[in-house]
Design an enzyme around this catalytic site. Sequence first.
Site, PDB file in Angstrom:
ATOM      1  N   CYS A 117       5.210   5.670   5.156  1.00 21.05           N
ATOM      2  CA  CYS A 117       5.354   5.634   6.125  1.00 21.05           C
ATOM      3  C   CYS A 117       5.391   7.394   6.549  1.00 21.05           C
ATOM      4  O   CYS A 117       4.852   8.236   7.215  1.00 21.05           O
ATOM      5  CB  CYS A 117       6.773   5.208   7.047  1.00 21.05           C
ATOM      6  SG  CYS A 117       8.406   5.799   5.853  1.00 21.05           S
ATOM      7  N   HIS A 156      13.167   6.287   7.038  1.00 25.70           N
ATOM      8  CA  HIS A 156      11.473   6.035   7.185  1.00 25.70           C
ATOM      9  C   HIS A 156      11.399   7.020   8.836  1.00 25.70           C
ATOM     10  O   HIS A 156      12.086   7.326   9.189  1.00 25.70           O
ATOM     11  CB  HIS A 156      11.764   4.659   8.714  1.00 25.70           C
ATOM     12  CG  HIS A 156      10.360   3.837   8.890  1.00 25.70           C
ATOM     13  ND1 HIS A 156       9.467   3.337   7.738  1.00 25.70           N
ATOM     14  CD2 HIS A 156       9.733   3.176  10.073  1.00 25.70           C
ATOM     15  CE1 HIS A 156       8.370   2.912   8.316  1.00 25.70           C
ATOM     16  NE2 HIS A 156       8.765   2.897   9.715  1.00 25.70           N
ATOM     17  N   HIS A 205       3.630   3.912  12.514  1.00 23.71           N
ATOM     18  CA  HIS A 205       3.907   3.477  11.577  1.00 23.71           C
ATOM     19  C   HIS A 205       3.379   2.831  10.574  1.00 23.71           C
ATOM     20  O   HIS A 205       2.685   1.736  10.748  1.00 23.71           O
ATOM     21  CB  HIS A 205       5.521   3.625  11.545  1.00 23.71           C
ATOM     22  CG  HIS A 205       5.770   2.068  12.255  1.00 23.71           C
ATOM     23  ND1 HIS A 205       6.887   1.459  11.224  1.00 23.71           N
ATOM     24  CD2 HIS A 205       5.666   1.459  13.304  1.00 23.71           C
ATOM     25  CE1 HIS A 205       7.097   0.439  12.058  1.00 23.71           C
ATOM     26  NE2 HIS A 205       6.596   0.220  12.870  1.00 23.71           N
TER      27      HIS A 205
END
Length: 163
Positions: free
Chosen positions: A69, A121, A133
């Site tokens: 990510c 994240h 993402h």
Amino acid sequence: MALLLVFALGACSSAPKRAPAQAGGSSLAITDVAPADPFRANNVLIRALGLVGTPYRWGGNTPEGGFDCSGLVGYVFRDAASLSLPRTTGEIARFDAKSPPPNRLASGDLVLFGKGKNVFHVGIYVGEGRFVHAPSTGGTVRLDRVDGPYWRDHYTGARRVLD
């Protein structure tokens, strides 16, 4: 394909729109706000959306090698906006940037997910409640909704790095 991308990004330069989303289990209507620099924001979105389908790889930070990510976010902003961001999600969460209200997001904002103060994240907000993402091992870069069942419960805020 290019024409479809142009239509998909048309929302970036139009009037703000509302997208229903929930954060932390409570109702939250996200209002899309105009980015401070629409040209750079559109460059970021085009680059990020063009990477959808790239394989996930822990520690990855190139289209050829795959992305995690934070590698995806760093690559997109460096390539499309000439902006160097920290390498890890935790460092991005602590990055000295504006923290917009959670219900007023602009295309190109970084959206953060975690539990409590632990951010694990990060993705790139594209508008209308969606973000790009690199989610997990075995997956690919994809487009999801901030109000999706998992993401709404782990949304912790955003960073506005494009001024």
